[in-house]
Design a protein around this motif. Structure first.
Motif, PDB file in Angstrom:
ATOM      1  N   PRO A  86      50.700  94.810  42.952  1.00  0.00           N
ATOM      2  CA  PRO A  86      49.410  94.164  43.204  1.00  0.00           C
ATOM      3  C   PRO A  86      49.526  92.739  43.743  1.00  0.00           C
ATOM      4  O   PRO A  86      48.510  92.064  43.931  1.00  0.00           O
ATOM      5  N   ARG A  87      50.743  92.271  43.999  1.00  0.00           N
ATOM      6  CA  ARG A  87      50.959  90.887  44.423  1.00  0.00           C
ATOM      7  C   ARG A  87      50.098  90.511  45.630  1.00  0.00           C
ATOM      8  O   ARG A  87      49.452  89.452  45.644  1.00  0.00           O
ATOM      9  N   PHE A  88      50.049  91.378  46.665  1.00  0.00           N
ATOM     10  CA  PHE A  88      49.346  90.993  47.885  1.00  0.00           C
ATOM     11  C   PHE A  88      47.839  90.890  47.667  1.00  0.00           C
ATOM     12  O   PHE A  88      47.134  90.241  48.461  1.00  0.00           O
ATOM     13  N   LEU A  89      47.310  91.542  46.618  1.00  0.00           N
ATOM     14  CA  LEU A  89      45.882  91.433  46.333  1.00  0.00           C
ATOM     15  C   LEU A  89      45.474  89.991  46.080  1.00  0.00           C
ATOM     16  O   LEU A  89      44.310  89.615  46.282  1.00  0.00           O
ATOM     17  N   HIS A  90      46.416  89.169  45.641  1.00  0.00           N
ATOM     18  CA  HIS A  90      46.175  87.750  45.374  1.00  0.00           C
ATOM     19  C   HIS A  90      46.627  86.883  46.542  1.00  0.00           C
ATOM     20  O   HIS A  90      46.749  85.663  46.400  1.00  0.00           O
ATOM     21  N   SER A  91      46.893  87.495  47.679  1.00  0.00           N
ATOM     22  CA  SER A  91      47.396  86.761  48.839  1.00  0.00           C
ATOM     23  C   SER A  91      46.651  87.202  50.096  1.00  0.00           C
ATOM     24  O   SER A  91      45.674  86.581  50.504  1.00  0.00           O
ATOM     25  N   THR A  92      47.093  88.295  50.696  1.00  0.00           N
ATOM     26  CA  THR A  92      46.483  88.762  51.940  1.00  0.00           C
ATOM     27  C   THR A  92      45.318  89.722  51.713  1.00  0.00           C
ATOM     28  O   THR A  92      44.645  90.118  52.660  1.00  0.00           O
ATOM     29  N   GLY A  93      45.075  90.108  50.472  1.00  0.00           N
ATOM     30  CA  GLY A  93      44.009  91.069  50.194  1.00  0.00           C
ATOM     31  C   GLY A  93      42.646  90.613  50.675  1.00  0.00           C
ATOM     32  O   GLY A  93      41.839  91.416  51.161  1.00  0.00           O
ATOM     33  N   GLN A  94      42.364  89.314  50.553  1.00  0.00           N
ATOM     34  CA  GLN A  94      41.092  88.774  51.038  1.00  0.00           C
ATOM     35  C   GLN A  94      40.960  88.973  52.545  1.00  0.00           C
ATOM     36  O   GLN A  94      39.923  89.410  53.047  1.00  0.00           O
ATOM     37  N   LEU A  95      42.004  88.686  53.283  1.00  0.00           N
ATOM     38  CA  LEU A  95      42.006  88.863  54.739  1.00  0.00           C
ATOM     39  C   LEU A  95      41.789  90.320  55.121  1.00  0.00           C
ATOM     40  O   LEU A  95      41.032  90.632  56.048  1.00  0.00           O
ATOM     41  N   HIS A  96      42.469  91.239  54.426  1.00  0.00           N
ATOM     42  CA  HIS A  96      42.362  92.661  54.757  1.00  0.00           C
ATOM     43  C   HIS A  96      40.911  93.140  54.704  1.00  0.00           C
ATOM     44  O   HIS A  96      40.475  93.927  55.553  1.00  0.00           O
ATOM     45  N   LYS A  97      40.185  92.655  53.715  1.00  0.00           N
ATOM     46  CA  LYS A  97      38.822  93.164  53.519  1.00  0.00           C
ATOM     47  C   LYS A  97      37.759  92.278  54.154  1.00  0.00           C
ATOM     48  O   LYS A  97      36.699  92.764  54.540  1.00  0.00           O
ATOM     49  N   GLY A  98      38.033  90.976  54.248  1.00  0.00           N
ATOM     50  CA  GLY A  98      37.009  90.055  54.732  1.00  0.00           C
ATOM     51  C   GLY A  98      37.254  89.504  56.116  1.00  0.00           C
ATOM     52  O   GLY A  98      36.340  88.943  56.728  1.00  0.00           O
ATOM     53  N   GLY A  99      38.470  89.661  56.640  1.00  0.00           N
ATOM     54  CA  GLY A  99      38.798  89.118  57.952  1.00  0.00           C
ATOM     55  C   GLY A  99      38.352  90.023  59.077  1.00  0.00           C
ATOM     56  O   GLY A  99      37.575  90.967  58.882  1.00  0.00           O
ATOM     57  N   PRO A 100      38.843  89.768  60.282  1.00  0.00           N
ATOM     58  CA  PRO A 100      38.455  90.621  61.410  1.00  0.00           C
ATOM     59  C   PRO A 100      38.945  92.044  61.223  1.00  0.00           C
ATOM     60  O   PRO A 100      40.002  92.275  60.630  1.00  0.00           O
ATOM     61  N   ASN A 101      38.181  93.003  61.731  1.00  0.00           N
ATOM     62  CA  ASN A 101      38.538  94.424  61.563  1.00  0.00           C
ATOM     63  C   ASN A 101      39.617  94.795  62.583  1.00  0.00           C
ATOM     64  O   ASN A 101      39.401  95.640  63.459  1.00  0.00           O
ATOM     65  N   LYS A 102      40.769  94.155  62.417  1.00  0.00           N
ATOM     66  CA  LYS A 102      41.903  94.415  63.293  1.00  0.00           C
ATOM     67  C   LYS A 102      43.084  94.992  62.517  1.00  0.00           C
ATOM     68  O   LYS A 102      44.145  95.230  63.084  1.00  0.00           O
ATOM     69  N   GLY A 103      42.903  95.182  61.227  1.00  0.00           N
ATOM     70  CA  GLY A 103      43.977  95.703  60.394  1.00  0.00           C
ATOM     71  C   GLY A 103      43.932  97.222  60.301  1.00  0.00           C
ATOM     72  O   GLY A 103      42.870  97.811  60.087  1.00  0.00           O
ATOM     73  N   VAL A 104      45.098  97.834  60.472  1.00  0.00           N
ATOM     74  CA  VAL A 104      45.249  99.280  60.285  1.00  0.00           C
ATOM     75  C   VAL A 104      46.272  99.446  59.173  1.00  0.00           C
ATOM     76  O   VAL A 104      47.432  99.045  59.323  1.00  0.00           O
ATOM     77  N   PHE A 105      45.875 100.028  58.054  1.00  0.00           N
ATOM     78  CA  PHE A 105      46.660  99.897  56.838  1.00  0.00           C
ATOM     79  C   PHE A 105      47.360 101.195  56.445  1.00  0.00           C
ATOM     80  O   PHE A 105      46.834 102.296  56.632  1.00  0.00           O
ATOM     81  N   LEU A 106      48.542 101.023  55.893  1.00  0.00           N
ATOM     82  CA  LEU A 106      49.335 102.118  55.344  1.00  0.00           C
ATOM     83  C   LEU A 106      49.571 101.818  53.880  1.00  0.00           C
ATOM     84  O   LEU A 106      50.316 100.897  53.540  1.00  0.00           O
ATOM     85  N   GLN A 107      48.903 102.580  52.996  1.00  0.00           N
ATOM     86  CA  GLN A 107      49.086 102.376  51.560  1.00  0.00           C
ATOM     87  C   GLN A 107      50.115 103.381  51.049  1.00  0.00           C
ATOM     88  O   GLN A 107      49.964 104.592  51.252  1.00  0.00           O
TER      89      GLN A 107
END
Length: 556
Positions: A470-491
């Motif tokens: 869960p480390r990235f949830l406290h780092s880049t997680g905000q960007l993934h959900k709130g930033g520009p819709n340019k992210g394509v994610f692999l979970q």
């Protein structure tokens, strides 16, 4: 203080950045920040602006607590503590990693380890390694409510209860005054409680007690670290017309460069020499969580493997950090590569490792100003709460380590190939790929993920980022959900055999990390993000190796 050196390449970009730098100076950006002018960001005062600017005063405030921190560090050393484990996430842990890694040559009097994973395999491993050692646990959480930190505390408290009649003597808390963590620490007789400043947000707290107490325990010269930051602050806010020498290293170069090119080049690709690599993780959080909101944001790309000139597209801007006189072969090879790339590049050379204190302050100033340039609130994180709420819902539903949410399995190769192909087709020019690994952050897993990043980069030419959950949830997680819709994610998720209960709760670490993966997956879907979820089975390493074989066979 020896000067931080800045160089912009190619020369053709220097004039544009210089014009923007002078404009920011004429518009009084620095004086308005210094004077806490909330209209720098918004016409009307919003929450978490004026009450989040305490970081501007940390070079002065922190100098006053240094004697207390040094005294405590000496007491710990004299007490025969054999190891220190810091339990924390995001702003409570990333600066500590910088201090532990970048000052590793000091040979710290007591080894310090940061634990920011809730994967049961890692938790059990650290627990086993810590048995029968005289360990000091630093429980670090600004809010005092961080679920990962409190879960880890409960696990280690239970272990130490078996070893000692008075386990509280092995625990220290760093938290704001009046938090649930402070209450817990007082009830259980913690060795000490250190208070953070309520007007300093987590990601801006590196030069506060959250960073400096662990730094003191590592044997770092706190006076020197803070003095360098203080001198930098004085230079930044000396509002007289700067000399040509100071202009060449003006902090305004950072927001001038990034702000002038954000429309075309929003993938900020960072490189660093070996001693500075962990600084990039800290900077990644600062940029992503501060600026990635309201559909805006800069996208930090760090530690990307095997870049070649042909892979560096028109949406990238490159920043390279090095120490003066650095003989790092990897850094030299990267510098050679960058001479062949026609995109804007900023080379930042620090005269010595203690200038990281100054560089942290410079980037905090820059990010605050970039918030104004981008029109976003740099001190809040509005989209983080959604994943937390969904995680709580998952836990309350009582899911085991299995999950009802869709995930393609490795033994369904035909389905995997079809879904991977559709996922690849969804990637458009200007996008980036974010790998979200809810897996154990061991070296073998990191190596395999690096190989997977190379394959994706080779296949798509899209910049790639990697975060462990869960480390990235406290780092880049905000960007993934709130930033520009340019992210394509692999979970990427696994189903670990280990079942490690979390004492005082009805769930285990396996259930917690799966609930966090589920919660973030649902949050991404609610935000209309493109995401593929792959289940790697019980053994993450074997599963990753199999995934790499399948993808390589069908898509390379």
């Amino acid at each position: 203080m020896n000067s931080i050196n800045l160089e912009i390449r190619p020369i053709s970009y220097q004039e544009k950045v210089e014009e923007r730098r002078q404009l920011l100076r004429r518009q009084g950006f620095l004086s308005r920040l210094q004077n806490r002018d909330f209209k720098l960001w918004f016409p009307e005062l919003k929450p978490e602006i004026l009450d989040r600017l305490g970081w501007l005063d940390l070079p002065e405030r922190s100098a006053k607590i240094i004697p207390q921190l040094k005294k405590f560090a000496e007491e710990i050393k004299e007490d025969g503590i054999e190891q220190i484990i810091l339990l924390g996430m995001g702003g409570s842990s990333l600066a500590v990693e910088v201090f532990a890694h970048s000052w590793a040559s000091l040979n710290a009097p007591i080894p310090l380890q940061v634990l920011d994973s809730t994967h049961p395999r890692i938790v059990a491993q650290v627990g086993q390694e810590g048995q029968n050692h005289k360990t000091l646990f630093i429980v670090s959480s600004k809010s005092g409510t961080t679920i990962e930190t409190l879960s880890l505390f409960r696990y280690f408290w239970e272990l130490k209860k078996r070893e000692s009649e008075f386990p509280g003597s092995m625990f220290v808390a760093i938290t704001d005054e009046g938090t649930p963590l402070e209450k817990l620490a007082l009830e259980r007789g913690f060795r000490a409680v250190f208070h953070g400043s309520p007007d300093v947000g987590g990601r801006f707290s590196a030069l506060s007690v959250f960073g400096l107490l662990p730094a003191a325990l590592l044997g770092i010269d706190l006076e020197k670290l803070i003095e360098v930051a203080h001198e930098e602050k004085k230079e930044i806010f000396n509002l007289a017309q700067p000399s040509p020498e100071i202009s060449r290293r003006d902090v305004l170069i950072y927001p001038a460069l990034l702000g002038s090119m954000v429309a075309q080049r929003d993938k900020i690709t960072f490189f660093a020499s070996s001693e500075l690599v962990s600084f990039l993780d800290w900077l990644e959080q600062l940029l992503a969580e501060s600026l990635g909101k309201d559909g805006q944001g800069l996208i930090p790309i760090i530690q990307e493997p095997a870049l070649e000139p042909g892979m560096i597209g028109p949406d990238r801007l490159i920043i390279n950090f090095a120490l003066s006189g650095d003989k790092d072969l990897a850094s030299s090879a990267m510098s050679e590569l960058l001479t062949k790339v026609d995109c804007p590049q900023l080379f930042i050379t620090l005269p010595d490792i203690y200038c990281l204190g100054a560089e942290m302050f410079r980037w905090e100033v820059s990010v605050a100003l970039l918030g104004s340039i981008l029109g976003v609130h740099p001190f809040n994180q509005p989209d983080v709460a959604l994943a937390k709420v969904l995680t709580r819902e998952m836990l309350e539903k009582g899911f085991s380590s299995s999950s009802p949410l869709p995930a393609v399995a490795l033994d369904k190769e035909k389905d995997l190939v079809a879904q991977w192909g559709q996922w690849l087709e969804s990637i458009e020019p200007g996008d980036y790929v974010g790998l979200q690994a809810f897996l154990p952050p061991s070296e073998d897993i990191k190596d395999l993920l690096s190989e997977l990043r190379k394959i994706i980069l080779t296949t798509t030419k899209a910049p790639t980022s990697l975060g462990f959950g869960p480390r990235f949830l406290h780092s880049t997680g905000q960007l993934h959900k709130g930033g520009p819709n340019k992210g394509v994610f692999l979970q990427l998720i696994d189903n670990p055999e280990e079942e490690v209960p979390i004492p005082e709760t009805p769930y285990s670490f396996g259930q917690l990390i799966r609930a966090q993966a589920d919660g973030d997956f649902l949050a991404l879907k609610q935000r209309g993000r493109r995401v593929l979820r792959v289940h790697l089975g019980e053994e993450a390493g074997q599963g990753l190796a199999q995934l790499i074989r399948i993808v390589s066979a069908h898509f390379l």
